[in-house]
Motif scaffolding. Structure first.
Motif, PDB file in Angstrom:
ATOM      1  N   THR A  21      98.065  12.514  -6.185  1.00 19.05           N
ATOM      2  CA  THR A  21      97.072  11.813  -6.999  1.00 19.05           C
ATOM      3  C   THR A  21      96.863  10.422  -6.408  1.00 19.05           C
ATOM      4  O   THR A  21      97.341  10.125  -5.308  1.00 19.05           O
ATOM      5  N   ALA A  22      96.113   9.577  -7.121  1.00 22.02           N
ATOM      6  CA  ALA A  22      95.891   8.212  -6.651  1.00 22.02           C
ATOM      7  C   ALA A  22      97.019   7.309  -7.148  1.00 22.02           C
ATOM      8  O   ALA A  22      97.490   7.465  -8.283  1.00 22.02           O
ATOM      9  N   ALA A  23      97.437   6.365  -6.325  1.00 25.94           N
ATOM     10  CA  ALA A  23      98.469   5.411  -6.757  1.00 25.94           C
ATOM     11  C   ALA A  23      98.031   4.720  -8.046  1.00 25.94           C
ATOM     12  O   ALA A  23      98.836   4.532  -8.971  1.00 25.94           O
ATOM     13  N   ASP A  52      87.559  10.694 -12.433  1.00 26.45           N
ATOM     14  CA  ASP A  52      87.735  11.621 -11.310  1.00 26.45           C
ATOM     15  C   ASP A  52      88.829  11.155 -10.370  1.00 26.45           C
ATOM     16  O   ASP A  52      89.297  11.923  -9.525  1.00 26.45           O
ATOM     17  N   SER A  53      89.225   9.888 -10.485  1.00 30.28           N
ATOM     18  CA  SER A  53      90.267   9.338  -9.613  1.00 30.28           C
ATOM     19  C   SER A  53      91.486  10.249  -9.572  1.00 30.28           C
ATOM     20  O   SER A  53      91.865  10.838 -10.587  1.00 30.28           O
ATOM     21  N   GLY A  54      92.101  10.319  -8.384  1.00 37.74           N
ATOM     22  CA  GLY A  54      93.294  11.140  -8.215  1.00 37.74           C
ATOM     23  C   GLY A  54      92.975  12.560  -7.800  1.00 37.74           C
ATOM     24  O   GLY A  54      93.828  13.266  -7.273  1.00 37.74           O
ATOM     25  N   GLY A  55      91.752  12.987  -8.038  1.00 33.84           N
ATOM     26  CA  GLY A  55      91.340  14.341  -7.665  1.00 33.84           C
ATOM     27  C   GLY A  55      91.062  14.443  -6.170  1.00 33.84           C
ATOM     28  O   GLY A  55      91.022  13.431  -5.467  1.00 33.84           O
ATOM     29  N   PRO A  56      90.872  15.656  -5.676  1.00 36.87           N
ATOM     30  CA  PRO A  56      90.733  15.861  -4.236  1.00 36.87           C
ATOM     31  C   PRO A  56      89.308  15.776  -3.711  1.00 36.87           C
ATOM     32  O   PRO A  56      88.344  16.061  -4.416  1.00 36.87           O
ATOM     33  N   LEU A  57      89.199  15.393  -2.427  1.00 38.58           N
ATOM     34  CA  LEU A  57      87.985  15.552  -1.622  1.00 38.58           C
ATOM     35  C   LEU A  57      88.379  16.611  -0.598  1.00 38.58           C
ATOM     36  O   LEU A  57      89.384  16.448   0.097  1.00 38.58           O
ATOM     37  N   PHE A  58      87.634  17.711  -0.531  1.00 42.63           N
ATOM     38  CA  PHE A  58      88.105  18.823   0.293  1.00 42.63           C
ATOM     39  C   PHE A  58      86.968  19.644   0.878  1.00 42.63           C
ATOM     40  O   PHE A  58      85.804  19.477   0.496  1.00 42.63           O
ATOM     41  N   ILE A  73      90.969  22.793   2.207  1.00 44.66           N
ATOM     42  CA  ILE A  73      91.731  21.774   2.935  1.00 44.66           C
ATOM     43  C   ILE A  73      91.361  20.404   2.382  1.00 44.66           C
ATOM     44  O   ILE A  73      90.188  20.016   2.396  1.00 44.66           O
ATOM     45  N   GLN A  74      92.376  19.692   1.890  1.00 43.46           N
ATOM     46  CA  GLN A  74      92.124  18.384   1.270  1.00 43.46           C
ATOM     47  C   GLN A  74      92.114  17.275   2.311  1.00 43.46           C
ATOM     48  O   GLN A  74      93.041  17.120   3.101  1.00 43.46           O
ATOM     49  N   LEU A  75      91.039  16.471   2.260  1.00 41.21           N
ATOM     50  CA  LEU A  75      90.861  15.350   3.196  1.00 41.21           C
ATOM     51  C   LEU A  75      91.119  14.003   2.546  1.00 41.21           C
ATOM     52  O   LEU A  75      91.454  13.033   3.221  1.00 41.21           O
ATOM     53  N   GLY A  76      90.896  13.919   1.216  1.00 42.03           N
ATOM     54  CA  GLY A  76      90.981  12.622   0.570  1.00 42.03           C
ATOM     55  C   GLY A  76      91.369  12.727  -0.892  1.00 42.03           C
ATOM     56  O   GLY A  76      91.452  13.824  -1.465  1.00 42.03           O
ATOM     57  N   VAL A  77      91.628  11.562  -1.484  1.00 39.84           N
ATOM     58  CA  VAL A  77      91.955  11.437  -2.911  1.00 39.84           C
ATOM     59  C   VAL A  77      90.962  10.450  -3.516  1.00 39.84           C
ATOM     60  O   VAL A  77      90.806   9.329  -2.999  1.00 39.84           O
ATOM     61  N   THR A  78      90.299  10.831  -4.591  1.00 39.93           N
ATOM     62  CA  THR A  78      89.295   9.967  -5.215  1.00 39.93           C
ATOM     63  C   THR A  78      89.914   8.643  -5.643  1.00 39.93           C
ATOM     64  O   THR A  78      90.926   8.619  -6.351  1.00 39.93           O
ATOM     65  N   SER A  79      89.314   7.542  -5.183  1.00 42.01           N
ATOM     66  CA  SER A  79      89.957   6.243  -5.350  1.00 42.01           C
ATOM     67  C   SER A  79      89.097   5.193  -6.043  1.00 42.01           C
ATOM     68  O   SER A  79      89.502   4.606  -7.040  1.00 42.01           O
ATOM     69  N   ALA A  80      87.894   4.930  -5.521  1.00 34.93           N
ATOM     70  CA  ALA A  80      87.132   3.788  -6.041  1.00 34.93           C
ATOM     71  C   ALA A  80      85.657   3.905  -5.679  1.00 34.93           C
ATOM     72  O   ALA A  80      85.244   4.816  -4.965  1.00 34.93           O
ATOM     73  N   GLY A  81      84.885   2.934  -6.165  1.00 35.88           N
ATOM     74  CA  GLY A  81      83.459   2.878  -5.845  1.00 35.88           C
ATOM     75  C   GLY A  81      82.789   1.859  -6.739  1.00 35.88           C
ATOM     76  O   GLY A  81      83.305   1.535  -7.814  1.00 35.88           O
ATOM     77  N   ALA A  82      81.657   1.331  -6.291  1.00 34.83           N
ATOM     78  CA  ALA A  82      80.859   0.436  -7.135  1.00 34.83           C
ATOM     79  C   ALA A  82      79.850   1.296  -7.872  1.00 34.83           C
ATOM     80  O   ALA A  82      79.071   2.015  -7.249  1.00 34.83           O
ATOM     81  N   TYR A  85      87.534   7.190  -0.842  1.00 29.15           N
ATOM     82  CA  TYR A  85      88.625   8.156  -0.995  1.00 29.15           C
ATOM     83  C   TYR A  85      89.799   7.743  -0.120  1.00 29.15           C
ATOM     84  O   TYR A  85      89.599   7.292   1.020  1.00 29.15           O
ATOM     85  N   ALA A  86      91.012   7.880  -0.627  1.00 35.02           N
ATOM     86  CA  ALA A  86      92.189   7.644   0.209  1.00 35.02           C
ATOM     87  C   ALA A  86      92.191   8.711   1.301  1.00 35.02           C
ATOM     88  O   ALA A  86      91.943   9.888   1.036  1.00 35.02           O
ATOM     89  N   LYS A  87      92.451   8.274   2.521  1.00 31.74           N
ATOM     90  CA  LYS A  87      92.320   9.137   3.701  1.00 31.74           C
ATOM     91  C   LYS A  87      93.648   9.793   4.069  1.00 31.74           C
ATOM     92  O   LYS A  87      94.638   9.120   4.335  1.00 31.74           O
ATOM     93  N   LEU A  88      93.668  11.135   4.074  1.00 34.51           N
ATOM     94  CA  LEU A  88      94.917  11.865   4.286  1.00 34.51           C
ATOM     95  C   LEU A  88      95.170  12.230   5.739  1.00 34.51           C
ATOM     96  O   LEU A  88      96.274  12.627   6.096  1.00 34.51           O
TER      97      LEU A  88
END
Ligand code: ARG
Length: 266
Positions: free
Chosen positions: A68-70, A210-216, A226-235, A246-249
């Motif tokens: 998940t997201a920190a 949606d934060s903490g969820g996957p980008l895949f 295949i998960q590439l990222g974790v939803t993190s932030a945005g304006a 997205y946090a980059k895995l």
């Protein structure tokens, strides 16, 4: 911690808001039961005993390891938090429930691992991108993100944030294009692309909750996700010129960190 409070605080208006005009995560569609079994909802128990979704997560190991997201793990009472894995409708009763065993956080990348108590052996986890590879995250590539976050488009900046939120009961998904670091850096000058990647376009995005969820992606070779990222932030959300962050895995350091902690659960 502050960010996690924002994530929780974002829930307060949800019960009163009415459904958005668009069928929209932002610009997305409903996910049928069983399509993404690795998806998890992090929930906290309120004074009335009700469970409330506040962040997404993904099952990356069937022994009960969630990614998940920190900023989703700043909660102070782990005994009032649970994860529901493998369920598309928040109101359903077909998910596997996990209580929190322990949490490990990597702040630089906005990723965290939650070790759950519970049985998840019948759920196929999502596969993580191979650290050190970027073939699946070339600009323009369509990728998927999923969650139970707000579906209300929020233009960034002045005039934004006033439209309220609407929290769906059924999980949603949206396909978003990867945005190049050059382009994303114009919108977000402070972002460190060692630990982040951007995806989304006007009207297609993740949002609060949606934060903490996957980008895949779905692997063209194996059909596995295949998960590439974790939803993190945005304006804003779905705002013109402001993709989701997205946090980059695929960063070696992050992949190694996850793999090492994952092994420690054995
Ligand atoms: N930080 C948000 C959360 O806690 C996620 C925001 C994603 N925003 C975006 N525009 N993609 O849920």
């Amino acid at each position: 911690m502050a960010a996690a409070l924002v994530a929780l605080g974002g829930l307060t208006g949800a019960a009163h808001a009415s459904p958005p005009p668009q069928t929209n995560i932002i610009g997305g569609t409903e996910v049928p039961d069983g399509k993404y079994p690795f998806m998890a909802s992090l929930q906290y128990q309120d004074e009335k005993g009700n469970w409330n979704h506040f962040c997404g997560a993904s099952l990356i190991d069937a022994r009960g390891l969630l990614l998940t997201a920190a900023h989703c793990t700043g909660f102070v009472e782990p005994d009032k938090v649970r994860a529901v894995v493998g369920q598309s409708k928040l109101s359903g009763d077909d998910g596997r429930i996990g209580t929190i065993s322990h949490i490990t956080v990597k702040e630089e990348a906005d990723v965290a691992l939650i070790f759950l108590n519970g049985d998840f052996s019948d759920i196929t986890p999502i596969q993580l991108v191979t650290p050190g590879t970027d073939a699946l995250e070339r600009p323009g590539r369509p990728v998927i993100t999923t969650g139970w976050g707000s579906t209300v488009l929020d233009p960034a900046g002045p005039g934004g944030g006033g439209s309220g939120t609407y929290r769906p009961d059924r999980m949603r998904e949206v396909t978003v294009p990867i945005v190049s670091n050059d382009e994303c850096g114009v919108s977000y000058p402070g972002v460190d692309f060692k630990y982040s990647l951007c995806a989304g376009r006007h009207g297609k995005d993740s949002c609060q909750g949606d934060s903490g969820g996957p980008l895949f992606v779905k692997s063209p070779a194996t059909g596995r996700f295949i998960q590439l990222g974790v939803t993190s932030a945005g304006a804003g959300c779905g705002a013109l010129g402001y993709p989701g962050i997205y946090a980059k895995l695929s960063t070696q350091e992050v992949g190694d960190w996850i793999a090492n902690l994952g092994r420690s659960k054995a």
